[in-house]
Enzyme design. Structure first.
Site: not given
Ligand code: FPP
Length: 234
Positions: A12, A29, A63, A123
């Protein structure tokens, strides 16, 4: 030090990381995908056998379309560029969640990644995509009812162990440790059944900044906890 066999991570803070730099959310991201690589390496080096990461929740489809396309685009690129390295590092990939909601080419890449890494044992990396814990439990319940109606399952014999076999995570041990970054303290529909006895560790780091030191800190917090699984000792 007690090393957890299975670590699960709620990644997050990508959006906040980008906003704090005046960058578009996709930049967070993209950096988040790099942090995934660091987490995988840290897990391997620490002797963790199972790593599950929450990359896309069922709710993330709500989103704005632009962000959904950025996330699915990143996933597509990740699958095409990282597989060779994961394979070389002995990582076995699995995916949980409703993959039918992704474009066909991505669904093909997911199946190919699982197939191409199925013999790896260093893993076990599970990536939760379009995943929701309640949806997973409801799907398992539907499968149980279907099996019972088909005469393949005696309802009187349905116990926790049998039910687990119908979950997307069948065959995977429950997570010992769940880490959530960015300071938020909730499970957000992640591994609801499987987290029954997991230790929860909340880190004040935004996911794109996550590195091996944070992973090690979470592992030491875990090692210092006394796990009783509901039983009383002494
Ligand atoms: C949360 O941050 C993260 C996500 C919704 C997406 C997670 C994706 C990745 C880490 C990258 C892609 C992963 C792979 C395996 C290709 P948020 O956008 O909710 O952050 P915020 O709460 O600060 O808005």
């Amino acid at each position: 030090m007690a090393v957890p066999a299975h670590v699960a991570i709620i990644m997050d803070g990508n959006g906040r990381w980008a906003a704090s730099r005046g960058l578009p959310r996709v930049a967070g991201h993209r950096e988040g995908a790099r942090a995934v690589r660091r987490a995988v390496e840290a897990a391997i080096r620490s002797g963790v056998s199972w790593l599950t990461i929450y990359a896309f929740s069922s709710e993330n489809w709500r989103r704005p379309l632009g962000e959904v396309l950025d996330l699915t685009g990143l996933l597509r690129r990740y699958l095409r560029t990282e597989i060779a390295e994961l394979k070389a590092n002995g990582v076995r990939l699995r995916f949980i969640g409703d993959r039918t909601r992704f474009d066909r080419d991505i669904q093909g890449d997911l199946a190919a990644a699982e197939h191409d890494t199925q013999r790896n044992i260093r893993l076990n990396l599970t990536i939760a995509l379009s995943y929701g814990g309640r949806a997973e439990i409801a799907a398992a319940a539907r499968a149980v009812v279907a099996a019972a109606l088909a005469g393949q399952l005696d309802p009187a014999k349905l116990c926790e162990e049998v039910f687990e076999g119908f979950l997307a995570t069948a065959g995977t041990p429950d997570p010992d440790l769940i880490i959530r970054t960015s300071g938020e303290q909730r499970l957000s529909n992640f591994l609801l059944w499987q987290s029954a006895y997991a230790e929860l560790v909340f880190l004040d780091v935004l996911w794109p900044d996550f590195n091996e030191t944070h992973f090690a800190a979470a592992l030491s917090t875990y090692a210092a906890r006394e796990r009783r699984f509901g039983a009383r000792t002494g």
